[in-house]
Scaffold this active site. Structure first.
Site, short mmCIF file in Angstrom:
data_model
loop_
_atom_site.label_atom_id
_atom_site.label_comp_id
_atom_site.label_asym_id
_atom_site.label_seq_id
_atom_site.Cartn_x
_atom_site.Cartn_y
_atom_site.Cartn_z
N LYS A 90 0.82 -1.21 0.00
CA LYS A 90 0.00 0.00 0.00
C LYS A 90 0.86 1.27 0.00
CE LYS A 90 -2.57 0.00 3.57
NZ LYS A 90 -2.50 1.21 4.42
N ARG A 121 -13.43 6.26 4.13
CA ARG A 121 -14.61 7.09 3.99
C ARG A 121 -14.42 8.02 2.81
NH1 ARG A 121 -18.38 9.57 8.25
NH2 ARG A 121 -17.82 7.74 9.43
N ARG A 145 11.58 -4.12 12.98
CA ARG A 145 10.68 -3.58 14.00
C ARG A 145 10.15 -4.71 14.88
NH1 ARG A 145 6.25 -0.01 11.05
NH2 ARG A 145 5.08 -1.42 12.37
N ARG A 195 10.84 -7.12 6.25
CA ARG A 195 10.93 -5.66 6.31
C ARG A 195 11.98 -5.23 7.34
NH1 ARG A 195 5.17 -2.86 6.43
NH2 ARG A 195 5.19 -3.32 8.66
N ARG A 200 -2.49 -8.49 13.60
CA ARG A 200 -2.92 -7.29 12.86
C ARG A 200 -3.81 -7.67 11.68
NH1 ARG A 200 2.97 -5.76 12.94
NH2 ARG A 200 2.75 -4.60 11.00
#
Ligand SMILES: [Zn+2]
Length: 205
Positions: free
Chosen positions: A17, A93, A146, A114, A157
């Site tokens: 994304k 939205r 991370r 990552r 998640r």
């Protein structure tokens, strides 16, 4: 100049994304508004809303829609977004919406690979060739994984995304404003598919 767009991009973690948002942002010359980023910025700058959000975060809770909507509203009222439009990343939205769909195992694979520079935030992808220590090309900082980029945490998640987002996809799908894109293709292919879908949606008004 190409006309602007108003888009919401939804996609699982690791669907690519971030990359696609940046490219679309350049292509249509609209700001990429990452809700995570503007939330962090509001907290950092200590704005009225930022202070409210900070209290919520420090209490270990998620920042609610009421605060998020206000933070986003403030951002969308700025000149660039008002005149050109926006790509809203991380909050659902508005007018057209694209969903990047990627199989779960591919997501876990991508996120596990990552790495990020601790100092400047540049993103990297780990390869088979081990780099230890890994020094950032941009600033010389340490490149690390991370803490929450582990398979367990990613799985959690993903579950959250599934449960919160499925109703939204249904909602947007009903009035024909949803375009689903296969995010497991190469970044170039995904980008090409996205721009075709966006231009088509724009033509249909
Ligand atoms: Zn760096």
């Amino acid at each position: 100049m190409t006309a602007g767009v108003r888009l919401i991009i939804m996609g699982r973690q690791g669907a690519g994304k971030g990359t696609q948002c940046q490219r679309i942002s350049r292509h249509y010359v609209v700001p990429h508004i990452s809700t995570g980023e503007i939330l962090r910025a509001a907290v950092r700058e200590g704005t009225e809303l930022g202070k409210m959000a900070k209290q919520v975060i420090e209490a270990g809770r998620l920042v609610g829609d009421d605060i998020m909507i206000e933070i986003i509203r403030e951002r969308l009222e700025q000149d660039d977004a008002r005149t050109r439009g926006y790509i809203l990343d991380g909050f659902p939205r508005t007018v057209a919406q694209a969903d990047l769909d990627v199989p779960r195992d591919l997501v876990i694979q991508r996120i596990s690979a990552r790495r990020v520079c601790r100092d400047c935030g540049t993103n990297y992808v780990a390869t088979a060739q081990k780099r230890d220590p890994w020094i950032c090309d941009s600033c010389g900082g340490d490149v690390v994984q991370r803490n929450d980029d582990t398979p367990e945490s990613i799985s959690q998640r993903l579950d959250l995304y599934e449960s919160q987002t499925s109703p939204l996809l249904k909602f947007y799908g009903q009035d024909g404003r949803l375009v689903e894109i296969d995010g497991s293709l190469s970044p170039d292919e995904v980008f090409a598919t996205l721009t075709v879908a966006i231009d088509q949606a724009r033509k249909n008004g």
